[in-house]
Scaffold this motif. Structure first.
Motif, mmCIF file in Angstrom:
data_model
loop_
_atom_site.group_PDB
_atom_site.id
_atom_site.type_symbol
_atom_site.label_atom_id
_atom_site.label_comp_id
_atom_site.label_asym_id
_atom_site.label_seq_id
_atom_site.Cartn_x
_atom_site.Cartn_y
_atom_site.Cartn_z
ATOM 1 N N SER A 224 -2.679 -2.566 -3.111
ATOM 2 C CA SER A 224 -2.723 -3.537 -4.195
ATOM 3 C C SER A 224 -2.557 -4.954 -3.670
ATOM 4 C CB SER A 224 -1.632 -3.230 -5.216
ATOM 5 O OG SER A 224 -0.375 -3.386 -4.611
ATOM 6 N N GLU B 283 -4.892 -3.173 -8.052
ATOM 7 C CA GLU B 283 -5.577 -2.321 -7.073
ATOM 8 C C GLU B 283 -6.818 -3.043 -6.535
ATOM 9 O OE1 GLU B 283 -4.253 0.563 -6.117
ATOM 10 O OE2 GLU B 283 -5.850 0.851 -4.662
ATOM 11 N N SER C 165 -3.448 4.031 -2.170
ATOM 12 C CA SER C 165 -3.485 2.834 -2.999
ATOM 13 C C SER C 165 -3.202 1.593 -2.169
ATOM 14 C CB SER C 165 -2.468 2.957 -4.139
ATOM 15 O OG SER C 165 -1.268 2.350 -3.754
ATOM 16 N N SER D 195 0.828 -1.199 0.000
ATOM 17 C CA SER D 195 0.000 0.000 0.000
ATOM 18 C C SER D 195 0.860 1.245 0.000
ATOM 19 C CB SER D 195 -0.909 0.019 1.227
ATOM 20 O OG SER D 195 -0.218 0.516 2.335
#
Lengths: 454, 218
Positions: free
Chosen positions: A297, A302, A295, A244
């Motif tokens: 992932s 994502e 973000s 992240s």
């Protein structure tokens, strides 16, 4: 003499669904007024059932024989599951509701509410929606209500199971206030931390019946467990399952702000943090039940953009509230469903039967919702290991489990889950044997998620 | 106005409106309700919701009466169209300005509704946000084990009903653990006022509406 001063007496009490298979058998107990009694015993032995019988709450099953005498009218109870604790939407409304039940006047009630809110440190939470608070915060409110009631009998059903160490010590101190004005306290718990100096007698469950622990037994129970040195490493930032950048999420308040969290493949992580810090909410973010900013992932994709249907097969959770996990009605149906649709090649039907038997879950037709708190936890873990996701999130899997059961769950997870290339994150306030399960320690503090070493 | 009186006022007027067709009376009621809602600062979003959610039903009623009834009565079609909105806006006047807690406490204190009923309903009402969260969790729990529970899946509702039953037990435990006994008297800590002014307002509003409904026509 009023019944308030007579000791609470249980004589020849037997209870169960079936006369031949009682859950409690011939219980005899005299609990002196104003004393603090602690009842302990293994998972699923009927401790909670006994408390509910004393309180006169609804139970499935019936009293087969014997009786309970001299239960004071003014009793209060703190439950392990806070869903069973509150009727109203906010702590203030709950306190008003409670004090109205006791016919307290407005002036006195407002004074009491202010006092107990200060003492239990919930002044800021009084008008917040209870449904959005953390487990530990709810438990503080539960104690505030009990304090406001000033009951003659206080029943505690694993009341501290979802509290961190600080909250636990804080609330246990409040118990002294009850003791000081002469309240009888009966507590049921596996985790005996902190009770030693305040409890007057300990009762042990053995073979469906209850006996006063003698001095040697008491000493063994409270003997300081050789505190396991927690030793963790910092994981390398490679082969990441989760990564992240500037991750933030909010629930009632900002819980995590701009944090860079990561999870390497094949790692087993202990997640800690104070009550209300946002640990369970992190699980909600990881299972797409709570929105996030920044973000995050999973396998370089994502999370926001991944379809829940496919993603949740890979990232699954053992829920804090066991009932949420079950999809079927009976133990047998759950197992059949898992065998058909979920595949963990390490577990075949024979092995599952063997495990179920050793965990005391051998009745196929038993309704899952009627299992004891601890049995539900173990069964949940079994079902989710059968589902065999890539990342398993476990929210308080050891709450309500005795030491032996926790050990069983840990061994089970290692043998049938972690032995593959899998990762797990576990939230726990109980650190017994945890370093046997976890390699890394992720700590949530000041809105940041960071790995710590010791 | 006192929540219970507000409820009764809305109920009585709605009943009258549903028995007596009067377009002008409906329009006046909608107009007054709108002013009341504006005074209580209803948001634009909520207002649009109140207008658009019942729109399809209202249009359906209009078309049925105007095009398919033997008389093709335009006034009557508009009357029924506006009647639906009268109900919606009158209801909104109650729900947007009174919480479930205020109403049930008022019914208990002012109208002497049995406490068991007042708090049973309120407790169930407080469970609603939990049910929303629960359905989401059940859905996720299914997906985690390759069982896709769509919104029409009986299993989803079966689970939700099971949870509701377990909550009903839980609420019962919670109420008892906090000293609630069905037969016992309770004190009042947060009183809900029922003043002479409330009664006067209630009676005046109700009386002044009667000539509008029965004697005023377009």
């Amino acid at each position: 003499m009023s019944s308030t001063y007579k000791p609470l007496k249980i004589s020849h009490l037997s209870f169960g669904y079936d006369k031949n298979k009682p859950i409690l058998n011939d219980i005899n107990l005299t609990i002196p007024r104003g004393g603090f009694s602690l009842i302990t015993g293994p998972t699923g032995c009927g401790k909670s059932t006994l408390l509910r019988l004393i309180a006169g709450l609804n139970l499935q099953g019936k009293i087969i024989g014997g009786q309970i005498e001299n239960v004071p009218c003014k009793w209060s109870m703190v439950f392990q599951n806070s869903d069973r604790q509150f009727t109203m939407a906010t702590a203030y409304q709950e306190l008003v509701f409670t004090l109205e039940n006791l016919q307290i006047s407005r002036a006195r009630a407002l004074k009491t509410i202010k006092e107990v809110a200060t003492v239990t440190n919930i002044s800021d939470l009084l008008h917040k929606k209870i449904v959005n608070l953390s487990g530990g915060e709810k438990q503080r409110i539960a104690f505030a209500v009990a304090l406001a009631m000033k009951p003659d009998l206080l029943l505690l059903d694993e009341a501290f199971a979802s509290c961190d160490q600080r909250n636990r010590e804080f609330l246990q101190k409040q118990l002294l206030t009850f003791k000081n004005y002469g309240c009888t306290i009966i507590a049921v718990d596996h985790n005996l931390d902190g009770y030693q100096d305040m409890c007057d007698q300990v009762y042990l469950f053995k073979n469906k019946t209850l006996a006063l622990a003698d001095e040697t037994e008491t000493r063994t129970l409270f003997s300081p467990k050789s505190k396991m040195e927690l030793a963790f490493k910092i994981p390398a930032k490679e082969n990441l399952v989760f990564a992240s950048r500037n991750l933030s999420y909010v629930q009632e308040k900002t819980l995590v702000a701009k944090s860079n969290f990561y999870l390497p493949q094949n790692s087993s992580v202990l997640l800690t943090g104070e009550n209300g810090a946002g640990k369970s909410s992190l699980f909600k973010v990881l299972t797409k039940l709570l929105a996030y900013n920044g973000s995050l992932s999973y396998q370089n994709k994502e999370v926001k953009k991944l379809k829940a249907k496919k993603y949740l097969r890979n990232v699954s959770q053992v829920f804090q509230n066991s009932d949420d996990q079950f999809l079927m009605v009976t133990v047998g149906e759950e197992i059949d469903f898992s065998l058909k649709h979920n595949a963990n090649s390490l577990l075949n039907e024979e092995k599952i039967q063997h495990i179920l038997k050793s965990w005391g879950l051998n009745r196929r037709d038993q309704v899952v919702y009627s299992l004891s708190g601890g049995q539900k936890k173990k069964f949940q873990v079994l079902l989710m290991v059968l589902a065999n996701p890539d990342v398993l999130l476990l929210d308080e899997p050891f709450a309500g489990l005795d030491l032996a059961s926790s050990q069983e769950v840990i061994s089970f997870l290692k043998k049938y889950y972690l032995s593959q290339t899998k990762s797990l994150i576990v939230i726990s306030h109980q650190f017994n044997n945890i370093s046997e399960l976890c390699d890394y320690h992720l700590h949530l503090r000041d809105k940041k998620l960071t790995y710590v070493s010791h | 106005m006192n929540p219970s009186l507000k409820l009764f006022l809305v109920l009585i007027i709605s009943l009258e409106v549903s028995l007596k067709a009067n377009l002008l009376a409906n329009l006046i009621l909608i107009f007054i309700s709108l002013i009341y809602l504006f005074i209580h600062r209803v948001s634009l979003k909520e207002l649009l919701g109140l207008i658009f959610v019942p729109l399809i039903a209202a249009i359906a009623i209009f078309i049925a009466i105007y095009y398919y009834s033997p008389a093709h009565d335009l006034i009557y079609a508009w009357t029924l169209f506006s009647r639906l909105y009268t109900f919606v806006f009158l209801g909104a006047c109650l729900t947007k300005t009174t919480t479930a807690t205020q109403l049930s406490r008022s019914l208990e204190q002012n109208m002497h509704l049995p406490t068991k009923f007042a708090y049973g309903t309120l407790a169930a009402f407080n469970v609603l946000p939990k049910i929303g969260q629960e359905v989401k969790r059940i859905h996720a729990a299914g997906q985690m084990r390759a069982m896709n529970l769509s919104f029409y899946s009986p299993r989803l509702y079966f689970k939700a009903i099971l949870s509701a039953i377990s909550w009903a037990d839980g609420l019962n435990d919670a109420m008892q653990a906090h000293g609630f006994r069905e037969t016992q008297a309770r004190s009042i800590i947060d009183p809900i006022a029922l003043t002479k002014k409330d009664w006067l307002l209630f009676i005046l509003l109700l009386i002044s509406f009667q000539p509008i409904l029965f004697f005023l026509y377009i």
